[in-house]
Design an enzyme around this catalytic site. Sequence first.
Site, PDB file in Angstrom:
ATOM      1  N   TYR A   3       0.817  -1.209   0.000  1.00 15.03           N
ATOM      2  CA  TYR A   3       0.000   0.000   0.000  1.00 15.03           C
ATOM      3  C   TYR A   3       0.857   1.268   0.000  1.00 15.03           C
ATOM      4  O   TYR A   3       0.711   2.131  -0.874  1.00 15.03           O
ATOM      5  CB  TYR A   3      -0.934   0.003   1.208  1.00 15.03           C
ATOM      6  N   VAL A  14      -7.469   9.485   8.706  1.00 12.44           N
ATOM      7  CA  VAL A  14      -8.846   9.957   8.574  1.00 12.44           C
ATOM      8  C   VAL A  14      -9.743   8.807   9.001  1.00 12.44           C
ATOM      9  O   VAL A  14      -9.481   7.649   8.658  1.00 12.44           O
ATOM     10  CB  VAL A  14      -9.166  10.360   7.120  1.00 12.44           C
TER      11      VAL A  14
END
Length: 226
Positions: A145, A178
């Site tokens: 990622y 987030v």
Amino acid sequence: MEYVIVTGTSRGIGFELSKLLADAGYKVLALSRNEKPIKSLNHKNIEAFSFDVSSVEDRDDLSNYLKDKKGNVIALINNAGKLINKPFLELTEEEFMAVYEVNVFGVAAMTRLIIPFMDKNAHVLTISSMGGIQGSAKFPGLSAYSSSKGAVLTLTELLAEEFKETGPAFNALALGAVQTEMLEEAFPGYEAPVSAKEMAEYIMDFALKGQKMYNGKILQVSSSTP
């Protein structure tokens, strides 16, 4: 017809971003493999498509749609992302490639597709991650990622240089934590200081106005580690 295109709209930031843009009066093409959540809004300014950024057929369908509508894309927000949290030696080659198919090759393919529908003042904004910033804190399990998110940062800089005379502008936001489902996958139990809606508000403003001040820039949008 003027459009803002957002990928990865089934949840989190992409979902909130599509709603905010549509409520502000922009025509939004909301692209996600699962179009049901965004379609359920029944918003007059949102066209939702079942869409996989790594699918040639889906991209061809989008191109034909824009040609039929004589579409002018004022902003492309490359938000779709794939995350696998697994130790490096346990990651299969197929899993590693699957992350890159969405996070790197999908971004490149979408950008190549949409540029012909943009003018000089348009904006290609790619949503990346602090994990892709060289020298930032890194975390086990995120080798595919985070390295993919680093790749699109360099791609952003290169495309800005290549298209600096003709436009559009290219920028990337490297987001910190987030509160989204993807954050939970990466850091189970961690509570982020920023909600998906709050980040979506920032991204919307930057997507629509940031190209006037920035081109080829990587902005770090983070108040925490991770």
